[in-house]
Design an enzyme around this catalytic site. Structure first.
Site, PDB file in Angstrom:
ATOM      1  CG  HIS A 151      -2.111  -0.841   1.137  1.00 13.03           C
ATOM      2  ND1 HIS A 151      -3.268  -0.446   0.510  1.00 13.03           N
ATOM      3  CD2 HIS A 151      -2.344  -2.100   1.590  1.00 13.03           C
ATOM      4  CE1 HIS A 151      -4.166  -1.418   0.582  1.00 13.03           C
ATOM      5  NE2 HIS A 151      -3.626  -2.436   1.224  1.00 13.03           N
ATOM      6  CE  LYS A 155      -4.198  -0.327   4.499  1.00  8.54           C
ATOM      7  NZ  LYS A 155      -5.418   0.405   4.900  1.00  8.54           N
TER       8      LYS A 155
END
Length: 242
Positions: A151, A155
């Site tokens: 990600h 995040k």
């Protein structure tokens, strides 16, 4: 003509909140009526796309048919509990990073409200879950099974909710992941792979999100589906009939 479903967004100023506001604006069967942000946010009172940003949760729940949440575990649980005595009794939550205690609190809340919870609202990930379970059930027990979870670098939770979903999908097929490797780099929206390996071959199942709008589309699909459903806990598989 059927009236549009009245949508509130919790976490309306975040990445997913912005994507949801854009997606809702494209639909005639949905209407944004509340855009919730944290108290003290500089955006309070400014335009969120036809409505003003607000932090008044109770007021928002008084005008929504459904609340879509992409915020944080505490805010999501507070919203679920507040729904017990408001007219809005439908919550769609894509928030991840819940503790075991918070997960239990949400499950208990689902006894009184309609709750759709998913770590990933894309159709592709939902299909991938099913494929992973089938593959796990088909391979020998001595194969190595691993998950790669990538990600963007902002995040916070690792492993992600999607990686944990894929882990549960493996367990449903009788396998347990040997390892979950989480990488956080650049602006990657989401890449997830499940590797099933023997000494002579590897089967790789991969999903790549190319646009954050895919999650907004899925969350809105879940919201439109959930209105009118019985109270209880649902996931994206229920929404898609998988």
């Amino acid at each position: 003509m059927v009236a549009p479903v009245k949508i509130g967004i919790l976490g309306a100023a975040g990445r997913m909140g912005r994507a949801l506001r854009t997606e809702i604006a494209k639909h005639t069967d949905a209407e944004l009526v509340a855009a919730l942000v944290a108290p003290g946010t500089k955006l309070l009172g400014t335009d969120a796309g036809g409505v003003a940003f607000t932090s008044n949760m109770r007021s928002a729940l008084g005008i929504c048919d459904v609340l879509i949440d992409f915020s944080n575990p505490k805010a999501a649980i507070d919203a679920a509990l507040m729904m017990f005595d408001t007219s809005c009794r439908t919550l769609i939550t894509g928030t991840t990073g819940y503790s075991a205690t918070e997960e239990k609190a949400l499950e208990q809340a689902a006894s009184a409200i309609t709750l759709v919870k998913s770590g990933n609202f894309s159709i592709g990930i939902c299909v991938l879950e099913n494929l992973v379970t089938k593959a796990a059930a088909a391979i020998p027990k001595d194969w190595d099974v691993d998950i790669l979870d990538i990600h963007h670098n902002q995040k916070k939770d690792a492993p992600s909710g999607t990686a944990l979903m894929l882990g549960r999908a493996l367990e449903a097929g009788g396998q347990k992941p040997s390892d979950i490797v989480s990488l956080r780099r650049g602006g990657v929206i989401g890449e997830h792979s499940v590797f099933l390996s023997s000494e002579m071959e590897t089967l790789t199942l991969t999903h790549t999100a190319l646009d954050r709008a895919v999650f907004a589309k899925g969350a809105l699909t879940a919201a439109l589906w959930a209105v009118g459903q019985d109270k209880g806990l649902y996931d994206m598989g229920d929404v898609l009939g998988l």
